[in-house]
Design a protein around this motif. Structure first.
Motif, PDB file in Angstrom:
ATOM      1  N   THR A 199     -32.720  18.026 -10.310  1.00 19.70           N
ATOM      2  CA  THR A 199     -33.538  18.690  -9.289  1.00 19.70           C
ATOM      3  C   THR A 199     -32.941  20.033  -8.908  1.00 19.70           C
ATOM      4  O   THR A 199     -33.665  21.041  -8.813  1.00 19.70           O
ATOM      5  CB  THR A 199     -33.660  17.795  -8.040  1.00 19.70           C
ATOM      6  OG1 THR A 199     -34.229  16.546  -8.426  1.00 19.70           O
ATOM      7  CG2 THR A 199     -34.525  18.443  -6.984  1.00 19.70           C
ATOM      8  N   LEU A 200     -31.634  20.074  -8.710  1.00 20.22           N
ATOM      9  CA  LEU A 200     -30.983  21.334  -8.340  1.00 20.22           C
ATOM     10  C   LEU A 200     -31.060  22.348  -9.480  1.00 20.22           C
ATOM     11  O   LEU A 200     -31.275  23.540  -9.239  1.00 20.22           O
ATOM     12  CB  LEU A 200     -29.526  21.074  -7.945  1.00 20.22           C
ATOM     13  CG  LEU A 200     -29.327  20.318  -6.642  1.00 20.22           C
ATOM     14  CD1 LEU A 200     -27.858  19.966  -6.458  1.00 20.22           C
ATOM     15  CD2 LEU A 200     -29.848  21.107  -5.470  1.00 20.22           C
ATOM     16  N   ASN A 201     -30.875  21.909 -10.717  1.00 19.69           N
ATOM     17  CA  ASN A 201     -30.960  22.820 -11.852  1.00 19.69           C
ATOM     18  C   ASN A 201     -32.377  23.336 -12.038  1.00 19.69           C
ATOM     19  O   ASN A 201     -32.564  24.500 -12.380  1.00 19.69           O
ATOM     20  CB  ASN A 201     -30.481  22.144 -13.134  1.00 19.69           C
ATOM     21  CG  ASN A 201     -28.988  22.283 -13.301  1.00 19.69           C
ATOM     22  OD1 ASN A 201     -28.340  23.025 -12.591  1.00 19.69           O
ATOM     23  ND2 ASN A 201     -28.449  21.559 -14.249  1.00 19.69           N
ATOM     24  N   SER A 258     -36.017  27.974 -11.759  1.00 17.12           N
ATOM     25  CA  SER A 258     -37.242  28.619 -11.321  1.00 17.12           C
ATOM     26  C   SER A 258     -36.937  29.859 -10.488  1.00 17.12           C
ATOM     27  O   SER A 258     -37.683  30.836 -10.511  1.00 17.12           O
ATOM     28  CB  SER A 258     -38.109  27.640 -10.536  1.00 17.12           C
ATOM     29  OG  SER A 258     -37.482  27.269  -9.339  1.00 17.12           O
ATOM     30  N   MET A 259     -35.824  29.843  -9.757  1.00 22.83           N
ATOM     31  CA  MET A 259     -35.431  31.025  -8.976  1.00 22.83           C
ATOM     32  C   MET A 259     -34.983  32.149  -9.897  1.00 22.83           C
ATOM     33  O   MET A 259     -35.257  33.320  -9.644  1.00 22.83           O
ATOM     34  CB  MET A 259     -34.334  30.675  -7.983  1.00 22.83           C
ATOM     35  CG  MET A 259     -34.813  29.802  -6.826  1.00 22.83           C
ATOM     36  SD  MET A 259     -33.488  29.300  -5.720  1.00 22.83           S
ATOM     37  CE  MET A 259     -32.947  30.864  -5.109  1.00 22.83           C
ATOM     38  N   ASN A 260     -34.299  31.807 -10.992  1.00 23.41           N
ATOM     39  CA  ASN A 260     -33.839  32.827 -11.943  1.00 23.41           C
ATOM     40  C   ASN A 260     -35.016  33.416 -12.705  1.00 23.41           C
ATOM     41  O   ASN A 260     -34.963  34.574 -13.095  1.00 23.41           O
ATOM     42  CB  ASN A 260     -32.817  32.238 -12.907  1.00 23.41           C
ATOM     43  CG  ASN A 260     -31.513  31.916 -12.219  1.00 23.41           C
ATOM     44  OD1 ASN A 260     -31.199  32.478 -11.183  1.00 23.41           O
ATOM     45  ND2 ASN A 260     -30.736  31.020 -12.804  1.00 23.41           N
ATOM     46  N   ALA A 261     -36.042  32.632 -12.959  1.00 20.43           N
ATOM     47  CA  ALA A 261     -37.196  33.103 -13.717  1.00 20.43           C
ATOM     48  C   ALA A 261     -38.052  34.069 -12.891  1.00 20.43           C
ATOM     49  O   ALA A 261     -38.720  34.939 -13.435  1.00 20.43           O
ATOM     50  CB  ALA A 261     -38.058  31.928 -14.170  1.00 20.43           C
TER      51      ALA A 261
END
Length: 85
Positions: free
Chosen positions: A74-76, A81-84
């Motif tokens: 879940t954390l990954n 998604s934040m990096n994308a």
């Protein structure tokens, strides 16, 4: 939360590394204990494992590992998604 060997004799097992974040391990333990008593799916899992001859401590260890893997995924997924973006 990497697994470390905790085997003895003919029993091969691993446990979570307790040397890391104690508050996180404490929270995982409380979630596992609560799920073992309250969650119907987890209670069914516990009964199945007891029928196999596992102890409550071994069952709780399995549930802790399941929760740790789920939390890691879940954390990954959230960081990916934040990096994308």
């Amino acid at each position: 939360m990497n697994p470390i060997p905790a085997s003895s004799g003919n029993t091969v097992r691993h446990r979570l590394n307790r040397g890391r974040d104690r508050s996180l391990n404490s929270a995982l333990h409380m979630v596992a204990v609560t799920r073992m008593t309250q969650d119907t799916e987890t209670r069914a899992y516990v009964e199945k494992r007891r029928a196999e001859g596992r102890t409550d401590k071994e069952i709780r260890r399995c549930i802790n590992r399941y929760l740790a893997r789920r939390m890691y995924r879940t954390l990954n997924a959230g960081s990916a998604s934040m990096n994308a973006a």
